[in-house]
Design an enzyme around this catalytic site. Structure first.
Site, PDB file in Angstrom:
ATOM      1  N   ASP A 196      -1.256 -36.634 -17.018  1.00 37.17           N
ATOM      2  CA  ASP A 196      -0.561 -37.675 -17.789  1.00 37.17           C
ATOM      3  C   ASP A 196      -1.518 -38.186 -18.870  1.00 37.17           C
ATOM      4  O   ASP A 196      -2.595 -38.700 -18.556  1.00 37.17           O
ATOM      5  CB  ASP A 196      -0.155 -38.804 -16.822  1.00 37.17           C
ATOM      6  CG  ASP A 196       0.592 -39.951 -17.503  1.00 37.17           C
ATOM      7  OD1 ASP A 196       0.616 -39.998 -18.751  1.00 37.17           O
ATOM      8  OD2 ASP A 196       1.133 -40.801 -16.781  1.00 37.17           O
ATOM      9  N   ASP A 215       4.524 -36.537 -22.281  1.00 41.12           N
ATOM     10  CA  ASP A 215       3.073 -36.576 -22.037  1.00 41.12           C
ATOM     11  C   ASP A 215       2.689 -36.334 -20.585  1.00 41.12           C
ATOM     12  O   ASP A 215       1.580 -36.633 -20.181  1.00 41.12           O
ATOM     13  CB  ASP A 215       2.474 -37.899 -22.531  1.00 41.12           C
ATOM     14  CG  ASP A 215       2.567 -38.998 -21.504  1.00 41.12           C
ATOM     15  OD1 ASP A 215       3.550 -39.018 -20.739  1.00 41.12           O
ATOM     16  OD2 ASP A 215       1.638 -39.813 -21.445  1.00 41.12           O
ATOM     17  N   GLU A 216       3.609 -35.795 -19.802  1.00 40.99           N
ATOM     18  CA  GLU A 216       3.349 -35.697 -18.367  1.00 40.99           C
ATOM     19  C   GLU A 216       3.887 -34.374 -17.822  1.00 40.99           C
ATOM     20  O   GLU A 216       5.001 -33.986 -18.131  1.00 40.99           O
ATOM     21  CB  GLU A 216       4.088 -36.861 -17.692  1.00 40.99           C
ATOM     22  CG  GLU A 216       3.631 -37.175 -16.307  1.00 40.99           C
ATOM     23  CD  GLU A 216       4.301 -38.449 -15.786  1.00 40.99           C
ATOM     24  OE1 GLU A 216       4.444 -39.430 -16.556  1.00 40.99           O
ATOM     25  OE2 GLU A 216       4.691 -38.456 -14.611  1.00 40.99           O
TER      26      GLU A 216
HETATM   27  P1  TTP Z   1       3.627 -43.146 -20.380  1.00 38.16           P
HETATM   28  O1  TTP Z   1       2.848 -41.970 -19.857  1.00 38.16           O
HETATM   29  O2  TTP Z   1       4.455 -43.920 -19.426  1.00 38.16           O
HETATM   30  O3  TTP Z   1       2.630 -44.184 -21.068  1.00 38.16           O
HETATM   31  P2  TTP Z   1       1.328 -43.938 -21.926  1.00 38.16           P
HETATM   32  O4  TTP Z   1       0.960 -42.505 -22.008  1.00 38.16           O
HETATM   33  O5  TTP Z   1       1.501 -44.613 -23.242  1.00 38.16           O
HETATM   34  O6  TTP Z   1       0.230 -44.748 -21.119  1.00 38.16           O
HETATM   35  P3  TTP Z   1      -0.481 -44.376 -19.744  1.00 38.16           P
HETATM   36  O7  TTP Z   1      -1.938 -44.287 -20.061  1.00 38.16           O
HETATM   37  O8  TTP Z   1      -0.152 -45.501 -18.830  1.00 38.16           O
HETATM   38  O9  TTP Z   1       0.106 -43.065 -19.296  1.00 38.16           O
HETATM   39  O10 TTP Z   1       4.580 -42.683 -21.547  1.00 38.16           O
HETATM   40  C1  TTP Z   1       4.239 -41.656 -22.473  1.00 38.16           C
HETATM   41  C2  TTP Z   1       4.740 -41.966 -23.864  1.00 38.16           C
HETATM   42  O11 TTP Z   1       6.150 -42.145 -23.846  1.00 38.16           O
HETATM   43  C3  TTP Z   1       4.159 -43.254 -24.430  1.00 38.16           C
HETATM   44  O12 TTP Z   1       2.924 -43.049 -25.095  1.00 38.16           O
HETATM   45  C4  TTP Z   1       5.245 -43.717 -25.331  1.00 38.16           C
HETATM   46  C5  TTP Z   1       6.532 -43.180 -24.737  1.00 38.16           C
HETATM   47  N1  TTP Z   1       7.267 -44.273 -24.053  1.00 38.16           N
HETATM   48  C6  TTP Z   1       8.278 -44.933 -24.731  1.00 38.16           C
HETATM   49  O13 TTP Z   1       8.591 -44.609 -25.885  1.00 38.16           O
HETATM   50  N2  TTP Z   1       8.929 -45.964 -24.099  1.00 38.16           N
HETATM   51  C7  TTP Z   1       8.598 -46.377 -22.830  1.00 38.16           C
HETATM   52  O14 TTP Z   1       9.204 -47.329 -22.289  1.00 38.16           O
HETATM   53  C8  TTP Z   1       7.534 -45.674 -22.140  1.00 38.16           C
HETATM   54  C9  TTP Z   1       7.141 -46.094 -20.729  1.00 38.16           C
HETATM   55  C10 TTP Z   1       6.907 -44.639 -22.791  1.00 38.16           C
HETATM   56 MG    MG Z   2       0.858 -41.312 -20.281  1.00 37.02          MG
END
Ligand code: TTP
Ligand code: MG
Length: 414
Positions: free
Chosen positions: A39, A133-134
């Site tokens: 992730d 992103d995962e």
């Molecule tokens: P996430 O992996 O949930 O968040 P992140 O990568 O920004 O942070 P973390 O370090 O906690 O993993 O989500 C991935 C991407 O998806 C994030 O960068 C932006 C997008 N996203 C949205 O557009 N809306 C949302 O509500 C969420 C949770 C994510």
């Molecule tokens: Mg993330």
């Protein structure tokens, strides 16, 4: 040393050559494949910080390009001010006026995501893309940690991004390991450690358990995952019906959900349970956009198109509906998925507030075009995989590998 300081050190000194505390885990005697959950950290914000060095180490908030302005994500610097995903941008401005506010450039993030997934594709063909992103990756027994270290280093060196990787034997434990390890680390959580490391954690660490369910359990004195594992099954059945069995197993670290590469999936879905019941339709629309984009992305990644779009809504009284709409032609378009979902929502929204919103695409058909992952392998795939396997026999420097044990205080999660 605080988690924050370690992160800064990583950024300042480039790549560190340390693997910590992996010895004991290597004693595990099992031939089960190992599962990695990769992730990216603060993904959209990290891409912005990478491409604009003047934004680095500063609070950066990405969002506001759709609807009335909801935060898509923010850098870890902004998180220290309490800014979070899905928060109205206005609220983020109140919490952190000095933050740099940027519009969401999804096309760019998507291109970067494809580059990241093609790095993953060098290490294993068994990949399930969960979102932009995962992804879950399956590796042969004993190769999880060393491959995680390789991937962590490749993403850092080739793309200047940080990824957190959870390593275990099933999706659930890998996901929790990554939550505990975030950001920029590798964390493992093995079945033998469930009692010591998983059971003391609060229920919010159990993926899939929404805040309302957590509250329900708290009211009967169940606040930790260990207490849930020890709870009478009858009680769980009364509260969760058909989901009780999976929940009980998850509380014990047991999870037999298979890895589902998109090419084998029958449907793909996204779901969001709201922390507080949500009454703002604009926010719902922003969530639907983000879910449609993730689904569109996952379809394209698997070289698939969907014939049907389904919406799931849970209302304030916990009643839940699902409604499907068949499309005139199969699609992988974010916009078509979103428009169908928005129309379904308009027809079935009932009255606010809402507790959960979910989207599913089904009736999947293969496309002729090559998927992202296939194009990553190319003709060189076997050769490349073999080369990497050979290198795996050496001891790797590279990632900072932690067992969840080392993270004595889990990060705040909301
Ligand atoms: P996430 O992996 O949930 O968040 P992140 O990568 O920004 O942070 P973390 O370090 O906690 O993993 O989500 C991935 C991407 O998806 C994030 O960068 C932006 C997008 N996203 C949205 O557009 N809306 C949302 O509500 C969420 C949770 C994510
Ligand atoms: Mg993330």
């Amino acid at each position: 040393m605080s988690r924050r300081r370690e992160e800064e050190q990583l950024t300042d000194s480039g790549y560190r050559e340390v693997i910590l505390q992996v010895g004991a885990d290597k004693m595990r005697k099992s031939n089960d494949p190992e599962i990695l959950l990769c992730d990216l950290d603060a993904f959209y914000a990290s891409v912005e910080q990478r491409d604009r060095p003047e934004y680095r180490k500063k609070p950066v908030v990405v969002g506001g390009s759709s609807g009335r302005g909801v935060v898509s994500t923010c850098s870890y610097e902004a998180r220290e001010f309490g800014v979070r995903s899905a928060m109205p941008v206005e609220r983020a401005r109140q919490l952190c006026p000095e933050a740099i506010f940027l519009p969401c450039d999804r096309a760019r993030y998507r291109r970067v995501s494809e580059q990241v997934f093609s790095i993953y594709g060098r290490f294993t063909p068994e990949i399930e893309i969960v979102s932009i992103d995962e992804a879950y990756l399956a590796l042969p027994a004993g190769e999880g940690l060393s491959t995680a270290a390789e991937i962590h280093r490749a993403v850092r060196e080739e793309l200047e991004l940080s990824v957190t990787i959870g390593v275990s034997v099933n999706k659930l434990l890998s996901k929790i390991a990554s939550e505990l390890a975030k950001p920029d680390r590798i964390g493992s959580l093995w079945p033998a450690e469930v009692e010591e490391l998983l059971w003391p954690l609060s229920l919010k660490y159990l993926p899939g358990l929404g805040p309302a369910s957590v509250q329900k359990l708290n009211r009967v004195g169940i606040t930790t995952i260990g207490q849930l594992a020890a709870a009478p099954f009858d009680l769980l059945q009364k509260y969760f019906g058909k989901s009780a069995l999976a929940l009980h197993r998850h509380a014990r670290g047991v999870d037999d959900r298979p890895l589902e590469p998109a090419r084998e999936a029958k449907s793909l879905s996204e779901e969001k349970t709201f922390a507080a019941d949500l009454a703002d339709e604009e926010v719902i629309r922003a969530v639907l956009i983000s879910q449609a984009e993730n689904l569109g992305y996952r379809l394209r990644a698997g070289g698939l198109r969907a014939r049907t779009v389904g919406l799931k809504v849970r209302y304030a009284d916990f009643s839940t509906i699902t409604r499907d709409q068949t499309l005139p032609a199969p699609t992988d378009s974010d916009l078509k998925i979103y428009r169908t979902a928005a129309a379904l929502f308009a027809a079935h929204k009932g009255s606010p507030p809402w507790r959960l919103i979910g989207l599913r695409v089904s009736g999947l058909q293969s496309e002729e075009q090559l998927s992202i992952l296939n194009s990553a392998y190319g003709d060189k795939r076997e050769e490349e995989l073999q080369r990497v396997r050979d290198r795996l026999h050496h001891r790797y420097g590279g990632a900072v590998v932690y067992r969840a044990r080392r993270l004595i205080k889990p990060p705040e999660k909301d």
